[in-house]
Write an enzyme that holds these catalytic residues in place. Sequence first.
Site, PDB file in Angstrom:
ATOM      1  N   ASP A   1     -13.549  42.297 -33.632  1.00  0.00           N
ATOM      2  CA  ASP A   1     -12.902  43.173 -32.651  1.00  0.00           C
ATOM      3  C   ASP A   1     -12.982  44.636 -33.098  1.00  0.00           C
ATOM      4  O   ASP A   1     -13.011  44.915 -34.296  1.00  0.00           O
ATOM      5  CB  ASP A   1     -11.434  42.742 -32.488  1.00  0.00           C
ATOM      6  CG  ASP A   1     -10.806  43.344 -31.241  1.00  0.00           C
ATOM      7  OD1 ASP A   1     -11.542  43.832 -30.366  1.00  0.00           O
ATOM      8  OD2 ASP A   1      -9.563  43.330 -31.155  1.00  0.00           O
ATOM      9  N   GLY A   2     -13.010  45.516 -32.109  1.00  0.00           N
ATOM     10  CA  GLY A   2     -12.947  46.953 -32.409  1.00  0.00           C
ATOM     11  C   GLY A   2     -14.239  47.713 -32.172  1.00  0.00           C
ATOM     12  O   GLY A   2     -14.318  48.899 -32.486  1.00  0.00           O
ATOM     13  N   ASN A   3     -15.235  47.053 -31.590  1.00  0.00           N
ATOM     14  CA  ASN A   3     -16.517  47.743 -31.333  1.00  0.00           C
ATOM     15  C   ASN A   3     -16.333  48.944 -30.408  1.00  0.00           C
ATOM     16  O   ASN A   3     -16.881  50.024 -30.649  1.00  0.00           O
ATOM     17  CB  ASN A   3     -17.526  46.795 -30.661  1.00  0.00           C
ATOM     18  CG  ASN A   3     -17.968  45.680 -31.567  1.00  0.00           C
ATOM     19  OD1 ASN A   3     -17.654  45.670 -32.747  1.00  0.00           O
ATOM     20  ND2 ASN A   3     -18.706  44.723 -31.014  1.00  0.00           N
TER      21      ASN A   3
ATOM     22  N   HIS B   1     -21.093  47.983 -29.920  1.00  0.00           N
ATOM     23  CA  HIS B   1     -21.633  46.613 -29.981  1.00  0.00           C
ATOM     24  C   HIS B   1     -22.946  46.597 -30.776  1.00  0.00           C
ATOM     25  O   HIS B   1     -23.186  45.697 -31.565  1.00  0.00           O
ATOM     26  CB  HIS B   1     -21.869  46.067 -28.570  1.00  0.00           C
ATOM     27  CG  HIS B   1     -20.609  45.959 -27.753  1.00  0.00           C
ATOM     28  ND1 HIS B   1     -19.457  45.408 -28.252  1.00  0.00           N
ATOM     29  CD2 HIS B   1     -20.317  46.340 -26.482  1.00  0.00           C
ATOM     30  CE1 HIS B   1     -18.508  45.444 -27.323  1.00  0.00           C
ATOM     31  NE2 HIS B   1     -19.008  46.009 -26.234  1.00  0.00           N
TER      32      HIS B   1
ATOM     33  N   SER C   1     -16.243  35.929 -24.909  1.00  0.00           N
ATOM     34  CA  SER C   1     -15.267  34.968 -24.387  1.00  0.00           C
ATOM     35  C   SER C   1     -15.439  34.796 -22.875  1.00  0.00           C
ATOM     36  O   SER C   1     -16.067  35.634 -22.217  1.00  0.00           O
ATOM     37  CB  SER C   1     -13.838  35.447 -24.694  1.00  0.00           C
ATOM     38  OG  SER C   1     -13.485  36.497 -23.808  1.00  0.00           O
TER      39      SER C   1
ATOM     40  N   LEU D   1     -26.190  27.640 -44.519  1.00  0.00           N
ATOM     41  CA  LEU D   1     -25.039  28.014 -43.677  1.00  0.00           C
ATOM     42  C   LEU D   1     -25.227  27.551 -42.226  1.00  0.00           C
ATOM     43  O   LEU D   1     -26.307  27.725 -41.661  1.00  0.00           O
ATOM     44  CB  LEU D   1     -24.898  29.549 -43.698  1.00  0.00           C
ATOM     45  CG  LEU D   1     -23.877  30.148 -42.734  1.00  0.00           C
ATOM     46  CD1 LEU D   1     -22.452  29.950 -43.264  1.00  0.00           C
ATOM     47  CD2 LEU D   1     -24.131  31.638 -42.518  1.00  0.00           C
TER      48      LEU D   1
END
Length: 246
Positions: free
Chosen positions: A21-23, A38, A66, A132
């Site tokens: 969050d926070g872009n 972004h 989302s 991963l």
Amino acid sequence: MDLKEKIDKNSLPIHVAVIMDGNGRWAQKKGNQRIFGHKNGVKAVRDTVEGAAELGIKYLTLYAFSTENWNRPKKEVEALMSLLISTINSETDTLIKNNVRLLTIGDIDGLPSGVGKNLKELISKTSNNTGLSLILALNYSSRWEIVNAVKDIITDFQDNPIEINKITNEFFERYLHTKDIPDPDLLVRTSGEYRISNFLVWQIAYTELYFTEVLWPDFRRNDLYEAIINYQQRERRFGKTSEQVN
Ligand code: FPP
């Protein structure tokens, strides 16, 4: 001693989930359009993925889009979608080279066809990788996932009703998108917001939460290390007493 050395390699979180969050605020603070944030968020994604893989984290889930993000201005949604395509394409070789397996959760078929097609190709190309597991939450929200699970259960059992006591946590989890993925041990949210925003609500029942003021485009592997060091200082009791878990 650098931060990485302070991490106890024997008690790493198996699964780290991140609300990036926070872009938008990062870009606006610099007098730029939100999409600039972004784009710079992709650099943070790259460094975090590399850092997590190098450390030996098994699962990393990133909340990239989302179901509520469709409500953003059309221009921003379009820009995010094309950023996704270009990132998938530009990172393909690196993911393969680094033995990363790509997975997604969310309604991938509800994404523009270009995004879905590129993703499916990359998922298939990396499916045998053993390092991963990078899980992108795309067109995802927990409430959507849970309602969808209920619909699928009803569809599966409509001609042959299930015995009520067969409906257990384990049974229900088989219907979630995360069905073969362990619950997150650690959830990180950047940008100083203290919310879950419809992310993995079922799965984080016993997850350790970590919030940082860092805006996502500034997040780097050292910030991940700090979160992990903080996590390793916690006592996870899963409803038991401190004496029991020690
Ligand atoms: C939240 O910041 C960020 C998003 C909704 C998008 C995240 C996307 C990326 C980091 C780029 C692409 C990702 C991948 C995995 C290739 P915000 O826009 O809500 O920021 P704000 O709260 O400051 O407005």
